[in-house]
Write a protein that holds these residues in place. Structure first.
Motif, mmCIF file in Angstrom:
data_model
loop_
_atom_site.group_PDB
_atom_site.id
_atom_site.type_symbol
_atom_site.label_atom_id
_atom_site.label_comp_id
_atom_site.label_asym_id
_atom_site.label_seq_id
_atom_site.Cartn_x
_atom_site.Cartn_y
_atom_site.Cartn_z
ATOM 1 N N UNK A 194 129.818 3.700 105.647
ATOM 2 C CA UNK A 194 129.259 2.585 104.878
ATOM 3 C C UNK A 194 128.910 1.395 105.764
ATOM 4 N N UNK A 195 129.416 1.404 106.991
ATOM 5 C CA UNK A 195 129.182 0.289 107.898
ATOM 6 C C UNK A 195 130.228 -0.804 107.796
ATOM 7 N N UNK A 196 131.200 -0.629 106.911
ATOM 8 C CA UNK A 196 132.201 -1.669 106.680
ATOM 9 C C UNK A 196 133.020 -1.982 107.928
ATOM 10 N N UNK A 197 133.450 -0.963 108.653
ATOM 11 C CA UNK A 197 134.257 -1.207 109.853
ATOM 12 C C UNK A 197 133.432 -1.909 110.931
ATOM 13 N N UNK A 198 132.189 -1.500 111.082
ATOM 14 C CA UNK A 198 131.314 -2.120 112.076
ATOM 15 C C UNK A 198 131.061 -3.584 111.721
ATOM 16 N N UNK A 199 130.783 -3.865 110.451
ATOM 17 C CA UNK A 199 130.532 -5.248 110.025
ATOM 18 C C UNK A 199 131.787 -6.100 110.173
ATOM 19 N N UNK A 200 132.946 -5.538 109.835
ATOM 20 C CA UNK A 200 134.192 -6.297 109.962
ATOM 21 C C UNK A 200 134.493 -6.612 111.428
ATOM 22 N N UNK A 201 134.317 -5.641 112.303
ATOM 23 C CA UNK A 201 134.560 -5.866 113.733
ATOM 24 C C UNK A 201 133.597 -6.911 114.290
ATOM 25 N N UNK A 202 132.337 -6.826 113.867
ATOM 26 C CA UNK A 202 131.344 -7.792 114.330
ATOM 27 C C UNK A 202 131.705 -9.200 113.852
ATOM 28 N N UNK A 203 132.110 -9.348 112.608
ATOM 29 C CA UNK A 203 132.500 -10.661 112.078
ATOM 30 C C UNK A 203 133.727 -11.203 112.788
ATOM 31 N N UNK B 213 135.737 -2.057 102.026
ATOM 32 C CA UNK B 213 135.339 -3.442 101.865
ATOM 33 C C UNK B 213 135.483 -4.150 103.212
ATOM 34 N N UNK B 214 134.370 -4.639 103.797
ATOM 35 C CA UNK B 214 134.452 -5.279 105.111
ATOM 36 C C UNK B 214 135.392 -6.481 105.135
ATOM 37 N N UNK B 215 135.509 -7.212 104.020
ATOM 38 C CA UNK B 215 136.390 -8.389 103.992
ATOM 39 C C UNK B 215 137.854 -7.982 104.099
ATOM 40 N N UNK B 216 138.238 -6.919 103.409
ATOM 41 C CA UNK B 216 139.628 -6.446 103.483
ATOM 42 C C UNK B 216 139.916 -5.918 104.887
ATOM 43 N N UNK B 217 138.977 -5.185 105.454
ATOM 44 C CA UNK B 217 139.151 -4.683 106.823
ATOM 45 C C UNK B 217 139.276 -5.856 107.787
ATOM 46 N N UNK B 218 138.410 -6.859 107.630
ATOM 47 C CA UNK B 218 138.432 -8.045 108.494
ATOM 48 C C UNK B 218 139.784 -8.740 108.445
ATOM 49 N N UNK B 219 140.353 -8.870 107.260
ATOM 50 C CA UNK B 219 141.651 -9.532 107.108
ATOM 51 C C UNK B 219 142.774 -8.784 107.816
#
Length: 85
Positions: A39-48, A11-17
């Motif tokens: 899934x791209x979750x880490x990439x999206x979280x890092x970008x955010x 989940x990108x939101x959990x990774x982002x947090x």
């Protein structure tokens, strides 16, 4: 945070947090590099995360992508452009 392999989520939101940085002062642009795109979750979280720090992502690269189906010939896999969100 548990890794995906041991039951953690993608989940990108959990990774982002859970992302942290030390000193991003003066950095205005960045290039993201990831080893494996599943899934791209880490990439999206890092970008955010970087965008929240007013850092623009110029490019994002991955070394490999998870293959969900075995290709007929692993040496003739077509490169893929992954969308940035």
């Amino acid at each position: 945070m548990a890794s995906s392999r041991t039951g953690g989520g993608r989940n990108p939101q959990i990774i982002l947090e859970n992302l942290r940085s030390r000193n991003l002062e003066g950095i205005r642009t960045a290039i993201l590099l990831d080893d494996v795109y599943t899934s791209g979750a880490h990439m999206r979280a890092a970008e955010s995360y970087l965008r929240s720090k007013n850092i623009k992502i110029e490019h994002a690269f991955v070394v490999a992508r998870t293959a969900w189906k075995k290709p007929d010939n692993m040496f003739k896999v077509t490169p893929e452009i992954v969308p940035v969100y």
